[in-house]
Write a protein that holds these residues in place. Structure first.
Motif, short mmCIF file in Angstrom:
data_model
loop_
_atom_site.label_atom_id
_atom_site.label_comp_id
_atom_site.label_asym_id
_atom_site.label_seq_id
_atom_site.Cartn_x
_atom_site.Cartn_y
_atom_site.Cartn_z
N UNK A 1 0.59 1.01 -15.09
CA UNK A 1 1.05 -0.29 -14.60
C UNK A 1 -0.16 -1.09 -14.10
N UNK A 2 -0.01 -2.39 -14.09
CA UNK A 2 -1.07 -3.26 -13.58
C UNK A 2 -0.76 -3.59 -12.12
N UNK A 3 -0.95 -2.62 -11.24
CA UNK A 3 -0.48 -2.70 -9.87
C UNK A 3 -1.61 -2.70 -8.83
N UNK A 4 -2.86 -2.76 -9.23
CA UNK A 4 -3.95 -2.66 -8.26
C UNK A 4 -4.12 -3.98 -7.52
N UNK A 5 -4.33 -3.91 -6.21
CA UNK A 5 -4.56 -5.11 -5.41
C UNK A 5 -5.91 -5.74 -5.76
N UNK A 6 -5.98 -7.07 -5.72
CA UNK A 6 -7.23 -7.76 -6.01
C UNK A 6 -8.18 -7.67 -4.82
N UNK A 7 -9.46 -7.81 -5.11
CA UNK A 7 -10.47 -7.76 -4.07
C UNK A 7 -10.37 -8.94 -3.10
N UNK A 8 -9.86 -10.06 -3.58
CA UNK A 8 -9.69 -11.24 -2.72
C UNK A 8 -8.56 -11.00 -1.72
N UNK B 1 0.84 -1.19 0.00
CA UNK B 1 0.00 0.00 0.00
C UNK B 1 0.87 1.24 0.00
N UNK B 2 0.34 2.26 -0.60
CA UNK B 2 0.95 3.60 -0.62
C UNK B 2 0.05 4.49 0.24
N UNK B 3 0.64 5.25 1.17
CA UNK B 3 -0.15 6.13 2.05
C UNK B 3 0.42 7.54 2.01
N UNK B 4 -0.47 8.52 2.22
CA UNK B 4 -0.02 9.91 2.19
C UNK B 4 -1.15 10.83 2.63
N UNK B 5 -0.77 12.03 3.04
CA UNK B 5 -1.74 13.11 3.25
C UNK B 5 -1.97 13.90 1.97
N UNK B 6 -1.14 13.65 0.96
CA UNK B 6 -1.28 14.34 -0.32
C UNK B 6 -2.22 13.53 -1.20
N UNK B 7 -3.49 13.92 -1.18
CA UNK B 7 -4.51 13.16 -1.90
C UNK B 7 -4.35 13.25 -3.42
N UNK B 8 -3.77 14.33 -3.91
CA UNK B 8 -3.54 14.45 -5.35
C UNK B 8 -2.51 13.43 -5.83
N UNK B 9 -1.44 13.27 -5.05
CA UNK B 9 -0.42 12.28 -5.41
C UNK B 9 -1.00 10.87 -5.34
N UNK B 10 -1.82 10.60 -4.32
CA UNK B 10 -2.42 9.27 -4.19
C UNK B 10 -3.35 8.98 -5.37
N UNK B 11 -4.15 9.97 -5.77
CA UNK B 11 -5.05 9.79 -6.90
C UNK B 11 -4.26 9.48 -8.17
N UNK B 12 -3.15 10.17 -8.32
CA UNK B 12 -2.31 9.92 -9.50
C UNK B 12 -1.72 8.52 -9.45
N UNK B 13 -1.29 8.09 -8.23
CA UNK B 13 -0.73 6.75 -8.09
C UNK B 13 -1.76 5.68 -8.41
N UNK B 14 -2.98 5.86 -7.93
CA UNK B 14 -4.05 4.90 -8.22
C UNK B 14 -4.35 4.86 -9.71
N UNK B 15 -4.35 6.02 -10.35
CA UNK B 15 -4.55 6.10 -11.80
C UNK B 15 -3.47 5.31 -12.54
N UNK B 16 -2.22 5.50 -12.15
CA UNK B 16 -1.13 4.78 -12.79
C UNK B 16 -1.20 3.29 -12.52
N UNK B 17 -1.73 2.91 -11.35
CA UNK B 17 -1.77 1.49 -10.97
C UNK B 17 -2.82 0.70 -11.72
N UNK B 18 -3.70 1.39 -12.42
CA UNK B 18 -4.75 0.72 -13.21
C UNK B 18 -4.56 1.02 -14.69
N UNK B 19 -3.31 0.94 -15.13
CA UNK B 19 -2.93 1.06 -16.54
C UNK B 19 -3.13 2.46 -17.11
#
Length: 406
Positions: A232-239, A199-217
């Protein structure tokens, strides 16, 4: 009676199947779903930060952290040398150049003095790094106040690699929350696990949103698949997130138990000559992910490699401390900044003399005492004997006494 004792094994809470079954029943088994959303929220709440982004691994989280900090080909990134390779591999993924920083004895983590020296030289040559990756080894936080103050002076953000220190604290703040971005690992050997994951954590929500965007291709908002930048294909699975949810519920219990394991080792081995356990910095609480120690090799005829072999003969897994990255063949051309206070590299000395002991929260009391007994036997049989000459006043000659070193 001689079962295998491993270094750090997964310890299930018993509640994991509940959340896994929820994923199957809803048919959300992809890298999306209620478990992922909830796990991210719970990680953020536990860490007391604004947000979290769940990933397939801690390594992926570091990669994303550096990517959103705009690390590119040709840039430099300063990294703790005394750590696992995953702290630095993402630097190479991005085509950047790692520069390794030595440790200091109080935490075994990045030396503020070595970092300051490296940044001063980089500023003079106009090659300041894009980021600094500070690692919290074996659960112990680095000296984050000092490191942050130095980094701010040069306007360089810190990525706090808390892969091994989830549940630890630094001056009443959660480990992983003391840099611009922090990362956790939920690998199978960590204090809690989601089988794999990070997991990636931060108080900078803009950076986190960008990271999530990159993690889903890096899919653009469009009525079709459109990509304007590399993702990148980096998103954790729901399982896996379901496993993580159950594990997070028992994290505080796991920290308590790891610290109890450490205390037992300390109580039984701490008085042995030349045996020194990893320190715990004032105003910090280590999760004691692994119990680690160093051995004064001047007092013994044995080194950690031989100790590991002998422990293995008793079906007990032990391990050397991390080999510093500046000594790894992959990074043989990298620059290394040694701690200027010491004539020898602190990280190299720790590597040569250090040992990790089995520390799992599901290890039985009997198994832990097997480890203690075996290590005591090995060290007792390996004590050096030295000749000490004393002056015999009556005889006027030197009398040679042989005794074990005290």
């Amino acid at each position: 009676m001689n079962n295998r004792i491993l270094l750090s094994t997964p310890h299930m809470s018993g509640n994991e199947r509940k959340y896994i079954d929820e994923a199957f029943e809803s048919n959300w088994i992809a890298p999306l779903g209620h478990n992922v959303d909830t796990f991210e929220k719970q990680i953020a709440e536990y860490s007391n930060v604004r947000g979290a982004s769940a990933t397939v691994s801690g390594t992926a989280a570091i990669h994303l952290a550096l990517a959103v900090l705009d690390v590119k080909k040709g840039d430099k990134v300063f990294v703790s040398s005394f750590t696992f390779i995953a702290s630095a591999s993402p630097v190479l993924y991005l085509g950047a150049e790692p520069v390794f920083i030595d440790s200091e004895p109080d935490t075994w983590n990045m030396s503020p003095e070595a970092l300051l020296k490296a940044l001063k030289e980089a500023q003079a040559s106009k090659t300041l790094p894009k980021a600094i990756v500070v690692v919290n080894l074996y659960g112990q936080s680095a000296q984050m106040d000092e490191l942050n103050a130095i980094a701010r002076t040069f306007n360089v953000p810190i990525v706090e690699d808390a892969a091994e220190s989830l549940g630890s604290t630094y001056k009443n703040k959660k480990s992983g929350t003391l840099g611009k971005l922090g990362i956790f690992s939920f690998n199978g050997n960590k204090i809690i696990t989601s089988s794999g994951g990070g997991a990636l954590v931060s108080d900078d929500e803009d950076l986190l949103a960008k990271a999530t965007f990159l993690s889903t291709q890096a899919k653009d908002e469009a009525p079709y698949y459109q990509h304007s930048q590399l993702g990148y294909n980096y998103r954790m699975s729901n399982i896996l997130a379901g496993i993580g949810r159950a594990q997070l519920e028992v994290l505080d219990d796991r920290v308590k138990r790891r610290r109890e394991v450490f205390d037992t080792y300390m109580n039984h081995l701490g008085e042995l000559p030349g045996v020194v356990f990893m320190p715990e910095l004032t105003e910090t609480t280590s999760n004691r992910w692994l119990t680690t120690l160093t051995i004064d090799l001047r007092l013994y005829t044995i080194d950690p490699i031989e100790i590991i072999k002998r422990m293995e003969a008793s079906n007990i897994e032990t391990r050397m401390l991390w080999k510093p990255l500046h000594l790894q063949p992959l990074f043989k051309q990298a620059v290394f900044y040694k701690n200027p206070q010491y004539s020898q590299s602190v990280s190299e000395s720790l590597f040569k003399t250090g040992l990790c002991l089995p520390s799992g929260t599901n290890m039985t009391e009997y198994d832990q005492h097997r480890v203690i007994s075996e290590l005591k036997t090995i060290l007792a049989s390996s004590r050096k004997r030295k000749h000490v000459f004393i002056w015999n006043k009556q005889l006027g000659t030197r009398a040679k006494l042989e005794h074990k070193v005290n």
